[in-house]
Design an enzyme around this catalytic site. Structure first.
Site, PDB file in Angstrom:
ATOM      1  N   LYS A   1     -42.603  28.811 -30.887  1.00  0.00           N
ATOM      2  CA  LYS A   1     -42.404  27.506 -30.258  1.00  0.00           C
ATOM      3  C   LYS A   1     -43.249  26.464 -30.985  1.00  0.00           C
ATOM      4  CE  LYS A   1     -44.417  25.156 -27.253  1.00  0.00           C
ATOM      5  NZ  LYS A   1     -44.195  23.789 -27.835  1.00  0.00           N
TER       6      LYS A   1
ATOM      7  N   GLU B   1     -56.788  30.352 -30.836  1.00  0.00           N
ATOM      8  CA  GLU B   1     -57.523  29.553 -31.827  1.00  0.00           C
ATOM      9  C   GLU B   1     -57.553  28.140 -31.272  1.00  0.00           C
ATOM     10  OE1 GLU B   1     -58.599  27.095 -34.249  1.00  0.00           O
ATOM     11  OE2 GLU B   1     -56.753  27.393 -35.394  1.00  0.00           O
TER      12      GLU B   1
ATOM     13  N   CYS C   1     -59.169  21.419 -36.650  1.00  0.00           N
ATOM     14  CA  CYS C   1     -60.022  22.062 -35.650  1.00  0.00           C
ATOM     15  C   CYS C   1     -61.419  22.385 -36.180  1.00  0.00           C
ATOM     16  CB  CYS C   1     -59.355  23.328 -35.122  1.00  0.00           C
ATOM     17  SG  CYS C   1     -58.885  24.513 -36.397  1.00  0.00           S
TER      18      CYS C   1
ATOM     19  N   GLU D   1     -64.400  17.029 -28.654  1.00  0.00           N
ATOM     20  CA  GLU D   1     -63.585  17.047 -29.867  1.00  0.00           C
ATOM     21  C   GLU D   1     -62.725  15.786 -29.912  1.00  0.00           C
ATOM     22  OE1 GLU D   1     -60.960  20.310 -32.277  1.00  0.00           O
ATOM     23  OE2 GLU D   1     -60.512  20.079 -30.141  1.00  0.00           O
TER      24      GLU D   1
END
Length: 479
Positions: A178, A252, A286, A384
């Site tokens: 997906k 992750e 990331c 973040e």
């Protein structure tokens, strides 16, 4: 030029969607239409999972020899190689990734990963014989875990898809992928390559959709393992569902990594690598080191160097060769990043950027931004941001630098810069994180990649990732 697709790749063929729902995609650099694709519904997910199950149970993919799988994967890599330029351009237009980076990562690195796992599969022993005290021997056998759900984000859509597809295929699994609705055009190129390579029907299926559809896939009773890359908040929900279902999951997730600049570092020498690890893909990465830790004895010097670096970056459309910083992927994401910049003005001293670049009226651009005099308790040092926004944080000595680097809910990446490589290694060993670079961050396909704490669980890359798509059977042989 726009590209409009009307079907999903399910069961080795292009199948009409179950509904008329559509996803419109927009060029991040120009805000012009890129095209549209059908949007998956739960019915489409059901069909994709069933196709993957049929392929796992009946196509022979799971039971064939590793050499046969490896040959098919190399054909898949060859077909992707022929489409490498189109893959890079498509990704750049969708999410704003500078074309030079897209060619290196979404083209070269992703294809190299597929070949790595093909070669690993070819030489991997399926069975191992071990001595047994009560019997004559034990045969330990590696088995493919089954049908896998791969949920892929928008920032590196090809690399992060192949990081799941390649080890799963090598192990003998089948997949339902997906992709993010913001970056789904590249998945059609991947599907075309899989079809050209002659992968058995249903071994890989692509069904782009929103979070609701992703949630349905995670919960689907026909799935044996989930591999997810995305935000920590979404990862917690995926983890909760998988825990309740006793379903293996790899996560992750996010990061807030630190680049530790030691007091002996030569700033002119390290600056190109510091720029890469802090600003690659305009911070939409990331592992980006959005916290730069600088010794108080050289704090002004480091701040000035980082500010100069940021101000010197060429901001522009993703497809221009001179561009170092492209746009944010969406208008909504730019608003989010600008909200953090507004917060940073209250928490630190703005020394570079802080606004939108002049002359770029179309596209979702943000200036590379640097804040100094930031405490590690500040919002811009804790959360973040996922944009080209850096916080330069002072430290007293090595112990203080390590303490600050580890003072985060995240633990995904990091770097240590020093003129003395052994000294840098000594500091790096004390940083609690899944990966850490020395004087740079040369990501390696053959080494495990992943995080600790709120950055996730499990590993991608290396043989460790392939093991995550296998389960072990011990066959006890009696006397």
């Amino acid at each position: 030029m726009t590209t409009n697709h009307t079907a999903f790749f399910i069961g080795g063929e292009w199948r009409a969607p179950a509904s008329s729902k559509r996803i419109d995609l927009v060029d991040a650099s120009t805000q012009l239409p890129l095209g549209s694709i059908p949007e998956a519904t739960p019915s489409d997910i059901d069909r994709a999972v069933e196709a993957a199950r049929q392929a796992f149970d009946h196509s022979g993919w799971a039971t064939t020899t590793p050499a046969v799988r490896a040959a098919a994967m190399h054909r898949f890599a060859d077909a992707l190689q022929a489409r490498a330029a189109d893959l890079a351009t498509t990704v750049s237009r969708q999410n704003g990734m500078p074309i030079n980076l897209a060619e290196a990562f979404e083209g070269g690195f992703a294809i190299g990963m597929l070949r790595y796992y093909a070669d690993l599969a070819a030489r991997r022993e399926i069975e191992e014989t071990r001595p047994s005290q009560l019997g004559r021997e034990t045969i330990v056998r590696r088995n493919p875990i089954g049908v896998c759900a791969a949920i892929v984000p928008w920032n590196y859509p090809v690399v992060l898809a192949i990081s799941k597809i390649a080890p799963a295929l090598a192990a003998g699994c089948t997949l339902v992928v997906k992709p993010s609705p913001n970056t789904a055009l590249d998945s059609y190129l991947l599907a075309e390559a899989a079809l050209e390579a002659g992968l058995p029907p249903g071994v890989i299926n692509w069904v782009p959709g929103d979070r609701t559809v992703g949630g349905y896939l995670v919960c689907h009773p026909g799935i044996d393992k989930v591999a997810f890359t995305g935000s920590t908040a979404a990862g917690r929900e995926v983890s909760r569902v998988c825990a309740e279902m006793l379903r293996p999951v790899s996560l992750e997730l996010g990061g807030k990594s630190a680049a530790i600049v030691l007091d002996d570092a030569d700033l002119d020498t390290i600056m190109p690598n510091l720029q890469f690890i802090t600003m690659m893909n305009q911070g939409q990465t990331c592992v980006a080191c959005s916290r730069v830790l600088a010794p108080r004895s050289r704090y002004k010097q480091v701040v000035d160097a980082v500010a100069t670096m940021a101000a010197s970056q060429t901001v522009g459309p993703a497809l221009e060769r001179t561009t170092q910083i492209g746009p944010m992927a969406t208008a909504e994401h730019r608003e989010r990043v600008e909200g953090f910049i507004a917060r940073g003005r209250l928490e630190g001293r703005l020394v570079a950027g802080g606004g939108r670049p002049a002359g770029l009226d179309r596209g979702w651009f943000v200036q590379p931004t640097v804040f100094a005099d930031v405490d590690n308790t500040a919002t811009i040092a804790r959360e973040e941001i996922f944009g080209p926004v850096l916080a330069v944080i002072p430290y007293n000595d090595e112990d203080d630098a390590v303490r600050i680097a580890n003072d985060s809910i995240y633990g995904l990446g990091g770097t240590v810069f020093s003129a003395d490589v052994e000294r840098a290694k000594h500091v790096a060993r004390r940083v609690r994180t899944g990966t850490v670079g020395i004087n740079g961050y040369p990501l390696a396909i053959g080494s495990p990649f992943g995080g600790i704490k709120a950055s996730g669980q499990g590993r991608e890359f290396g043989p460790e990732a392939m093991s995550a798509y296998e389960y072990l059977t011990s066959m006890y042989v009696g006397a």
